[in-house]
Design an enzyme around this catalytic site. Structure first.
Site: not given
Length: 483
Positions: A117, A147, A218-220, A275-277, A279
């Site tokens: 960001h 992020d 600003g710390n981001s 994995l394609g589930v 859950i």
């Protein structure tokens, strides 16, 4: 002057008191040695001096369209209208906007980590080093899910850098130091402790370290250090009603960041296992309804086309082990699958109808699956009433209701047309338009199917029954108490 000693009996009492005092001191020292207690550091100055050269300030700029929403509005015919029209023409249109953030160098050849960001949407990125030098940076890759962003600068000389530490070794109460560019004030150091571990905010892969070290705007993107000068987190967010630090800051754990950074550095993008589930967590009431010993694992609600379906997984299976490690819940499984290499064959253990089965799944790539994934939108629920069960009014699925719900022609089940607001079903989130496709892990198409499943569960001594609910194509299991 001559010191006069006490009488013999008085001396004896003093010796006994002195001996007891010395014994108490010895015990206290021994106890302290056993617990290895650490006091607060005398100073953070040496650590700050060591790590400061690797921390950077980041300035980004981008061209944005100016908004006239905030321009003053004047009455029609005002003598100042011409002035404001001229001002608006001069100031309107595209303009350049700047933003500030932080980051840190992870290699001498100029790779820099920050938050996504911080640089999102920027067309120019400038890095300011502790020495005062400035260099332009190019974007290597980003991962919005965690992020994290990776930048690169070209420097004529090796750059001071820091290494990542093992965030899993950090304990609540350990000292940490945050560095960055708070509120654009330049290089700044703050200290605190680890307040909590394994915090989740909103992302699928969240694993935040909570700290009371001061973190502000600003710390981001700045680093969170342990006392060895290793980065154990990337400062990302704060919880604050005012926008300023109130001692609740969050840093993405380094053990998440390092995997992302390695992939961005190698491929310019992330490559997570898939994995394609679909859950959900195994809650205590779901565990009771399924006769499970413990409320642990990840319950499969749907198996669309993909790796899991190819491996033979079924809706209703509970994933208990992945690649030889036990699964605690949905979050645990999601992170383990994401960390596994794409194309790798992995052993997965599931509980199916009370028995354990071992399957081999060749993982796909999540980013590719998400790119082609589509979802159906539900329409309005049909109105006819057929029966009232479990606090709901239910009707068999018809051609009209399939069309209204946006379901395929072969969809089967019972449509929820009304839910009693005082019922357990309402409290568990069931609403009009939901489709019940299974009860007790058996398909239901008619009201009698559900009635039979309820009777069987009561005869078996169950306190609840497990329903498979579909809403807008998304399935989930709900356990409701038997009436």
């Amino acid at each position: 002057m001559i010191l006069q000693l006490p009488q013999p009996d008085t001396r004896l009492r003093l010796m006994r008191l002195l001996g007891a005092s010395l014994l108490g001191v010895a015990l206290a020292l021994g106890s302290a040695g056993l617990t290895h207690a650490r006091g607060a550091p005398e100073s953070f100055a040496d650590l700050a001096q060591q790590i400061s050269p690797s921390v950077v300030n980041i300035t980004t700029s981008a061209v944005v369209e100016a908004s006239t929403d905030d321009m003053p509005r004047l009455p029609e015919g005002s003598p100042f209208q011409d002035f404001f029209d001229q001002f608006q023409n001069d100031e309107g249109g595209p303009r350049r906007s700047e933003a500030l953030g932080s980051g840190f160098v992870i290699s001498e050849d100029g790779y820099i980590v920050t938050n996504n960001h911080v640089i999102e949407g920027a067309d120019e990125i400038e890095i300011e080093f502790f020495s005062g030098d400035r260099l332009p940076a190019k974007l290597v890759g980003t991962d919005p899910k965690t992020d994290i962003a990776l930048l690169k600068v070209d420097s004529s000389k090796p750059l001071p850098f820091v290494n990542f530490g093992d965030s899993d070794l950090m304990r609540v109460g350990d000292w940490v130091v945050a560095m960055g560019n708070p509120l654009g004030q330049g290089f700044s150091v703050s200290a605190g402790i680890v307040s909590a571990r394994n915090r989740a905010l909103s992302g699928t892969y969240d694993d935040y370290i909570q700290t009371d070290a001061a973190i502000n705007k600003g710390n981001s993107g700045g680093p969170l250090f342990n006392m060895d000068g290793q980065v154990i987190g990337v400062n990302t967010a704060i919880l604050s009603p005012t926008g300023g630090s109130i001692g609740i800051g969050f840093s993405m754990a380094s053990n998440v960041v390092t995997k992302v950074v390695d992939q961005l550095r190698e491929f310019g993008e992330t490559r997570r296992g898939w994995l394609g589930v679909r859950i959900q967590d195994v809650t205590p009431d779901v565990a009771e309804a399924m006769n499970l010993a413990t409320a642990a694992g990840a319950l499969i609600t749907d198996v669309p086309d993909g790796p899991a379906k190819d491996a033979g997984m079924l809706a209703g299976d509970v994933i208990t082990m992945f690649d030889g490690k036990p699964i605690k819940d949905v979050r645990d499984l999601t992170r383990r699958v994401a960390d596994a290499p794409v194309g790798e064959a992995v052993r997965v253990e599931v509980l199916r109808e009370g028995k354990s089965e071992s399957l081999t799944v060749t993982l796909g790539r999540r980013e590719e699956a998400e790119a082609v994934e589509t979802s159906a939108k539900p329409g309005e629920a049909p109105a006819p009433k057929e029966a009232e069960l479990l606090g709901m009014t239910l009707a068999p699925l018809t051609a009209d209701s399939r069309k209204a719900l946006g379901l395929s022609a072969d969809a089967q089940g019972l449509v929820v047309t009304k839910v009693d607001a005082a019922s357990e079903a309402y409290g568990k989130g069931l609403r009009e338009g939901d489709l019940i496709t299974e009860a007790g892990q058996q398909k239901v198409q008619r009201i009698k199917d559900l009635e039979d499943r309820l009777a069987e569960a009561k005869e078996a001594g169950r306190k609840s029954i497990l329903l498979l609910i579909r809403r807008g194509g998304d399935p989930r299991f709900v356990a409701l108490p038997l009436e």
